[in-house]
Write a protein that holds these residues in place. Structure first.
Motif, PDB file in Angstrom:
ATOM      1  N   ASP A 223     -12.958   4.031   6.104  1.00 33.78           N
ATOM      2  CA  ASP A 223     -11.793   3.357   5.796  1.00 33.78           C
ATOM      3  C   ASP A 223     -11.147   2.449   6.853  1.00 33.78           C
ATOM      4  O   ASP A 223     -10.109   1.908   6.927  1.00 33.78           O
ATOM      5  CB  ASP A 223     -10.714   4.377   5.156  1.00 33.78           C
ATOM      6  CG  ASP A 223     -11.026   4.879   3.914  1.00 33.78           C
ATOM      7  OD1 ASP A 223     -11.989   4.430   3.040  1.00 33.78           O
ATOM      8  OD2 ASP A 223     -10.474   5.941   3.492  1.00 33.78           O
ATOM      9  N   LEU A 224     -11.761   2.526   7.931  1.00 34.03           N
ATOM     10  CA  LEU A 224     -11.220   1.958   9.072  1.00 34.03           C
ATOM     11  C   LEU A 224     -11.137   0.472   8.666  1.00 34.03           C
ATOM     12  O   LEU A 224     -12.076  -0.338   8.275  1.00 34.03           O
ATOM     13  CB  LEU A 224     -12.173   1.795  10.419  1.00 34.03           C
ATOM     14  CG  LEU A 224     -12.233   2.931  11.521  1.00 34.03           C
ATOM     15  CD1 LEU A 224     -13.495   2.994  12.404  1.00 34.03           C
ATOM     16  CD2 LEU A 224     -11.149   2.483  12.349  1.00 34.03           C
ATOM     17  N   PRO A 225      -9.900  -0.318   9.339  1.00 35.69           N
ATOM     18  CA  PRO A 225      -9.895  -1.567   8.972  1.00 35.69           C
ATOM     19  C   PRO A 225     -10.766  -2.604   9.596  1.00 35.69           C
ATOM     20  O   PRO A 225     -11.000  -2.241  10.921  1.00 35.69           O
ATOM     21  CB  PRO A 225      -8.425  -1.934   9.750  1.00 35.69           C
ATOM     22  CG  PRO A 225      -7.787  -0.506   9.716  1.00 35.69           C
ATOM     23  CD  PRO A 225      -8.832   0.559   9.977  1.00 35.69           C
TER      24      PRO A 225
ATOM     25  N   GLY B   1      -7.118   7.692   9.655  1.00 38.52           N
ATOM     26  CA  GLY B   1      -7.795   8.061   8.499  1.00 38.52           C
ATOM     27  C   GLY B   1      -9.400   8.428   8.624  1.00 38.52           C
ATOM     28  O   GLY B   1      -9.997   8.704   9.795  1.00 38.52           O
TER      29      GLY B   1
ATOM     30  N   PRO C 248       0.736   6.571  11.798  1.00 39.66           N
ATOM     31  CA  PRO C 248       1.157   5.279  12.252  1.00 39.66           C
ATOM     32  C   PRO C 248       2.594   5.119  12.827  1.00 39.66           C
ATOM     33  O   PRO C 248       3.446   5.610  12.087  1.00 39.66           O
ATOM     34  CB  PRO C 248       0.876   4.140  10.949  1.00 39.66           C
ATOM     35  CG  PRO C 248      -0.129   4.909  10.098  1.00 39.66           C
ATOM     36  CD  PRO C 248       0.380   6.565  10.377  1.00 39.66           C
TER      37      PRO C 248
ATOM     38  N   LEU D 139      -1.745   3.022  15.491  1.00 40.06           N
ATOM     39  CA  LEU D 139      -1.863   1.813  14.701  1.00 40.06           C
ATOM     40  C   LEU D 139      -2.118   2.398  13.272  1.00 40.06           C
ATOM     41  O   LEU D 139      -1.832   1.895  12.383  1.00 40.06           O
ATOM     42  CB  LEU D 139      -2.927   0.926  15.433  1.00 40.06           C
ATOM     43  CG  LEU D 139      -2.890  -0.461  14.421  1.00 40.06           C
ATOM     44  CD1 LEU D 139      -1.619  -1.069  14.554  1.00 40.06           C
ATOM     45  CD2 LEU D 139      -4.159  -1.136  15.164  1.00 40.06           C
ATOM     46  N   TRP D 140      -3.236   3.273  13.257  1.00 37.33           N
ATOM     47  CA  TRP D 140      -3.953   3.758  12.115  1.00 37.33           C
ATOM     48  C   TRP D 140      -4.359   4.977  12.281  1.00 37.33           C
ATOM     49  O   TRP D 140      -5.256   5.336  13.468  1.00 37.33           O
ATOM     50  CB  TRP D 140      -4.719   2.793  11.623  1.00 37.33           C
ATOM     51  CG  TRP D 140      -5.734   2.832  10.183  1.00 37.33           C
ATOM     52  CD1 TRP D 140      -5.187   2.587   9.132  1.00 37.33           C
ATOM     53  CD2 TRP D 140      -6.833   3.655  10.309  1.00 37.33           C
ATOM     54  NE1 TRP D 140      -6.175   2.854   8.194  1.00 37.33           N
ATOM     55  CE2 TRP D 140      -7.090   3.573   8.673  1.00 37.33           C
ATOM     56  CE3 TRP D 140      -7.844   4.060  11.242  1.00 37.33           C
ATOM     57  CZ2 TRP D 140      -8.293   4.377   8.317  1.00 37.33           C
ATOM     58  CZ3 TRP D 140      -8.891   4.982  10.687  1.00 37.33           C
ATOM     59  CH2 TRP D 140      -9.205   4.963   9.056  1.00 37.33           C
TER      60      TRP D 140
END
Length: 405
Positions: free
Chosen positions: A48-50, A44, A365, A41-42
């Motif tokens: 910077d984690l959503p 980084g 992603p 999904l992501w």
């Protein structure tokens, strides 16, 4: 909480893997990775984690090196018999003629379905335990219509229930069987009888040909591959391994996705590949076992060719299953690649060789969440430890695989 979302983190190095020409960073440290429904999904830096969605599961992998699952884009897993004596004789000075393939054909034809499935399954499990999550599997030790169909069916049986992504390749043109009148006659049998039957039953994704001195000529290879393309199969080729025959030029003209071996490739052949979309799949282990030339990895990379590294685990020239960590090390030490280039070739390059670039080979992603935590802290260990780096934990499509101890 985010149902079905897992967060993986680490204080060590995450090798996300990028194509050789990519400008982005190849590694992150520290790192974080979000997985949902088997896909990334992501990815980084942790800062910077959503904030949304939250993960329902968090796993910290500490200082371990984490990489994409390795992709072994050239193997021959379905065979019986032992040719260790042949290897010893060859290393004592006897020339390699390829006759040993027919020895394996005889043993494989004589083996039961159950024996062959068990042998192949153990080989595939060794691949998985060593961090390989996608593997190409060739037929080619049957060399008759019935036996080649049987081989491809048994590969599917061997892979059934394993979390590996298995791609099957039909290699009926591996050698000329003793009962054939000539290589040309047999090539026509492969093209006109075997390929239609195999394509009709969906038994393979690719067709391959051993186009080399003493095996199949350029004309034979074009006969087989042209029919395979018409039948909807992807194209691969064993090329310029034993002699510089012009097989690479034919492969590029036919639009072959992967041109494999290339031990005898010269500057002209490198230039031809540089102007194409074909992947150069290099196999350092059998080249070393056979004391042959090594493929020109540095020249290929410097020319912008997409390079893959694969094991070529097989019955007669390299019998090491689950040895992709060694292959990465050989790429870095014997082929003149950097460690990053070698790891990229065993992940991004292997995926490109199998037409899986939009599915596997990188940690990005949208791609399948295949990744490995190693008993190392830096990718340089693949070169320094040369075959001794071990997969501690393996995830395929976001699910951890139970590895055999």
């Amino acid at each position: 909480m985010g149902e079905g979302i897992s967060l993986f983190t680490g204080s060590g190095r995450l090798a996300v893997a990028q194509p050789h020409a990519a400008a982005g960073p190849g590694t992150l440290s520290p790192w974080a990775l979000l997985v949902r429904d088997g896909r990334i999904l992501w990815v980084g830096e942790p800062d910077d984690l959503p904030s949304e969605p939250d993960a329902h599961e968090v796993l910290d992998l500490g200082s371990a090196l984490v990489t994409p699952g390795l992709v072994d884009a050239h193997t021959h897993p379905l065979y019986a018999g032992d040719r260790s004596d042949e290897a010893a004789a060859r290393l004592a000075g006897k020339p390699y003629t390829g006759g040993g393939i027919l020895r394996t054909v005889a043993a494989t034809r004589a083996a039961s379905d159950e024996e062959l499935v068990n042998l192949a399954r153990r080989r595939l499990m060794a691949e998985l335990a060593a961090g390989t999550t996608a593997v190409e599997c060739k037929s080619g030790y049957g060399l008759s219509t019935d036996e080649e169909i049987r081989s491809l069916q048994l590969i599917a049986r061997a892979a059934s229930g394993l979390p590996l992504r298995v791609t099957r390749t039909f290699l009926g043109a591996h050698a000329v069987p003793r009962e054939a009148a000539s290589a040309s006659d047999y090539a026509h049998t492969v093209a006109e009888e075997m390929i239609p039957a195999i394509a009709a039953d969906g038994l393979a994704e690719f067709c391959d040909v051993f186009c080399d001195e003493g095996f199949f000529t350029l004309e034979d290879a074009e006969t087989v591959l042209s029919m395979a393309r018409s039948a909807g199969l992807g194209l691969r080729m064993h090329a310029d391994q034993l002699a510089r025959t012009g097989a690479t030029e034919l492969a590029v003209r036919l639009g072959v996705i992967s041109v494999d071996h290339l031990e005898q490739l010269d500057e002209a052949g490198v230039a031809v590949l540089a102007g194409s979309d074909s992947v150069a799949t290099l196999l350092p282990a059998p080249a070393l076992v056979m004391r042959d030339h090594l493929p020109p990895a540095r020249a290929l990379l410097d020319s912008g060719v997409t390079v893959a590294l694969a094991s070529d685990a097989n019955a007669g020239t390299f019998g090491g299953w689950g040895q992709m960590p060694l292959v990465i090390g050989l790429g870095a030490t014997a082929l003149g690649m950097t460690v990053d280039e070698a790891l990229t070739a065993a992940t991004v390059g292997g995926a490109a060789s199998l037409g899986l670039s939009l599915e596997r080979g990188r940690l990005a992603p949208g791609l399948t969440a295949d990744f490995v935590a190693w008993d190392a802290e830096h990718e340089g260990a693949f070169a320094l430890q040369l075959g001794a780096v071990r997969a501690q934990r393996v995830w395929v499509a976001g699910r951890e695989v139970q590895l055999e101890s």
